[in-house]
Design a protein around this motif. Structure first.
Motif, short mmCIF file in Angstrom:
data_model
loop_
_atom_site.label_atom_id
_atom_site.label_comp_id
_atom_site.label_asym_id
_atom_site.label_seq_id
_atom_site.Cartn_x
_atom_site.Cartn_y
_atom_site.Cartn_z
N ARG A 49 1.17 -1.21 -0.23
CA ARG A 49 0.28 -0.07 0.03
C ARG A 49 0.66 1.24 -0.22
O ARG A 49 0.16 2.12 -1.10
CB ARG A 49 -0.85 0.20 1.17
N ASP A 50 1.92 1.24 1.08
CA ASP A 50 2.81 2.34 0.74
C ASP A 50 3.59 2.21 -0.13
O ASP A 50 3.67 3.77 -1.45
CB ASP A 50 3.70 1.63 2.58
N ARG A 51 3.64 1.07 -1.11
CA ARG A 51 4.75 1.69 -2.29
C ARG A 51 3.86 2.40 -3.56
O ARG A 51 4.01 3.15 -4.36
CB ARG A 51 4.99 0.22 -2.74
N MET A 52 2.21 1.23 -3.07
CA MET A 52 1.30 2.14 -4.82
C MET A 52 1.00 3.05 -3.98
O MET A 52 1.09 4.75 -4.96
CB MET A 52 -0.28 1.41 -4.44
N MET A 53 1.06 4.51 -2.68
CA MET A 53 1.06 5.36 -2.42
C MET A 53 2.08 6.49 -2.63
O MET A 53 2.06 7.41 -3.79
CB MET A 53 0.34 5.68 -1.30
N PHE B 267 3.82 17.69 3.88
CA PHE B 267 2.72 17.47 2.96
C PHE B 267 3.32 18.41 1.80
O PHE B 267 3.57 17.74 0.64
CB PHE B 267 1.10 17.82 3.26
N ALA B 268 3.74 19.26 1.97
CA ALA B 268 4.31 19.42 0.81
C ALA B 268 5.96 19.06 0.17
O ALA B 268 6.14 18.48 -1.24
CB ALA B 268 4.98 21.65 0.57
N HIS B 269 6.68 18.98 1.32
CA HIS B 269 7.90 17.98 1.04
C HIS B 269 7.61 16.53 0.75
O HIS B 269 8.39 16.12 -0.63
CB HIS B 269 8.60 17.79 2.09
N VAL B 270 6.57 15.92 1.05
CA VAL B 270 6.34 14.31 0.43
C VAL B 270 5.76 15.24 -0.69
O VAL B 270 5.91 13.75 -2.18
CB VAL B 270 4.79 13.97 1.28
N TRP B 271 4.85 15.98 -1.13
CA TRP B 271 4.75 16.09 -2.85
C TRP B 271 5.71 16.27 -4.28
O TRP B 271 5.81 16.28 -4.91
CB TRP B 271 3.06 17.77 -2.57
N GLU B 272 6.03 17.57 -2.87
CA GLU B 272 7.85 18.00 -3.57
C GLU B 272 8.57 16.42 -4.39
O GLU B 272 9.69 16.75 -5.05
CB GLU B 272 8.03 19.06 -3.78
N HIS B 273 8.53 16.24 -3.17
CA HIS B 273 9.56 14.78 -2.96
C HIS B 273 9.53 13.23 -3.01
O HIS B 273 10.02 12.92 -2.10
CB HIS B 273 11.26 14.89 -2.06
N PRO B 274 8.47 12.57 -3.36
CA PRO B 274 7.95 11.55 -3.82
C PRO B 274 8.87 10.12 -3.45
O PRO B 274 8.61 9.71 -2.38
CB PRO B 274 7.25 11.39 -4.44
N ASP B 275 10.11 10.72 -3.80
CA ASP B 275 11.17 9.49 -4.24
C ASP B 275 11.80 9.43 -3.18
O ASP B 275 12.83 9.30 -2.83
CB ASP B 275 11.69 9.78 -5.87
N GLN C 6 4.23 5.76 -5.91
CA GLN C 6 4.46 5.76 -6.82
C GLN C 6 2.91 6.57 -7.84
O GLN C 6 3.16 7.17 -8.30
CB GLN C 6 3.49 4.48 -7.73
N ARG C 7 2.49 7.07 -7.28
CA ARG C 7 1.34 7.74 -7.11
C ARG C 7 1.32 9.43 -7.10
O ARG C 7 0.77 9.90 -7.97
CB ARG C 7 -0.41 7.05 -6.23
N LEU C 8 1.86 9.47 -6.03
CA LEU C 8 2.10 10.42 -5.76
C LEU C 8 3.53 10.72 -6.29
O LEU C 8 3.89 11.98 -7.25
CB LEU C 8 2.71 10.54 -4.55
N ALA C 9 4.92 9.17 -6.80
CA ALA C 9 5.90 10.24 -8.28
C ALA C 9 4.87 10.96 -9.50
O ALA C 9 5.86 11.44 -10.50
CB ALA C 9 6.00 9.03 -8.26
N ARG C 10 3.79 10.20 -9.89
CA ARG C 10 2.77 10.53 -11.02
C ARG C 10 2.21 11.50 -11.32
O ARG C 10 2.01 12.11 -11.42
CB ARG C 10 2.02 9.04 -11.69
N GLY C 11 1.93 12.48 -9.65
CA GLY C 11 1.63 13.73 -9.54
C GLY C 11 0.29 13.64 -9.32
O GLY C 11 -0.03 14.98 -9.60
N GLU C 12 -0.52 12.35 -8.08
CA GLU C 12 -1.30 12.14 -8.37
C GLU C 12 -2.36 13.17 -7.49
O GLU C 12 -2.24 12.82 -6.05
CB GLU C 12 -2.28 10.48 -8.43
N ALA C 13 -3.22 14.12 -7.86
CA ALA C 13 -3.11 14.93 -6.84
C ALA C 13 -4.26 13.97 -5.51
O ALA C 13 -4.41 14.29 -4.40
CB ALA C 13 -4.48 15.68 -7.56
N ALA C 14 -5.01 13.41 -5.98
CA ALA C 14 -5.66 12.41 -4.92
C ALA C 14 -4.77 11.69 -4.47
O ALA C 14 -5.40 11.68 -3.19
CB ALA C 14 -6.35 11.74 -5.79
N ALA C 15 -3.63 10.86 -4.66
CA ALA C 15 -3.28 10.75 -3.68
C ALA C 15 -2.52 11.30 -2.17
O ALA C 15 -2.72 11.17 -1.40
CB ALA C 15 -1.98 10.09 -4.43
N LEU C 16 -2.31 13.06 -2.71
CA LEU C 16 -1.77 13.58 -1.31
C LEU C 16 -3.30 14.23 -0.57
O LEU C 16 -2.58 13.81 0.26
CB LEU C 16 -1.28 15.16 -2.08
N GLY C 17 -4.52 13.73 -1.18
CA GLY C 17 -5.10 14.17 0.06
C GLY C 17 -5.48 13.39 0.71
O GLY C 17 -5.96 12.84 1.75
#
Length: 193
Positions: free
Chosen positions: A10-14, A59-67, A16-27
């Motif tokens: 589940r964490d890996r999928m999250m 959350f800004a850091h997570v969004w900007e640096h998902p990797d 990956q979704r953040l790395a693709r820029g999915e705003a819903a994942a951040l929500g």
């Protein structure tokens, strides 16, 4: 064993979704961890507005640096707690250092003592929130409601030996909040500061 594989997947999928820029994942991530982040930040900083800022920063850091998150290294919850802790401690140090520079009361040693105290308290909160429910329930009865092991056993509907075991294990987990060691290590990594 399959149950243990679920959170990392589940964490890996999250991630990956953040790395693709999915705003819903951040929500979804925010919904899942905002109370943890805010609570840890507030525990370290003792200030609601500062905790709000740290929550936004995390959350800004997570969004900007998902990797920056590696699901193979640790659970997402631990990584986010560690990031929160690091940012909150840095904010506390910056704030206190600025106060010292302005001639405010205190010394560098007092600042570090304050940081250590806040870190231990935040780590203890994190440990209690994340320990198994039976251990947490036993500790809450024994320490917050001042029940002895006999009363705790009765309230939980378990044997006295089981109540003692739960209390002992809960206290052992909680003791790591203070015993944890390396300066600068976050709550998820065994460090108190």
């Amino acid at each position: 064993m399959a149950k243990q594989d679920v959170p990392p997947r589940r964490d890996r999928m999250m991630q990956q979704r953040l790395a693709r820029g999915e705003a819903a994942a951040l929500g979804e991530l925010y919904d899942r961890f905002a109370s943890l982040v805010h609570g840890l930040a507030h525990r370290v900083l003792g200030d609601e507005r500062a905790a709000d800022r740290i929550t936004r920063d995390v959350f800004a850091h997570v969004w900007e640096h998902p990797d920056a998150y590696d699901p193979e290294q640790e659970p997402l919850r631990s990584w986010i707690a560690a990031l929160t802790h690091r940012l909150a401690v840095q904010r506390l140090r910056d704030t206190e250092t600025a106060a010292l520079a302005r001639g405010g009361p205190g010394t560098t040693e007092e600042l570090e003592r304050k940081v250590r105290h806040a870190s231990v308290a935040a780590r203890a909160d994190y440990i209690v929130q994340n320990m198994p429910a039976p251990l947490r329930a036993a500790l809450e009865l024994a320490y917050f409601q001042r029940r002895d092991y006999h009363q705790t056993a009765t309230d939980l509907g378990v044997t006295e030996d089981e109540a003692r075991r739960r209390l002992r294990l809960g206290l052992q987990l909680l003791s790591t909040a203070h015993d944890a060691g390396t300066p600068g290590a976050p709550p998820g990594h065994g460090g108190a500061v």
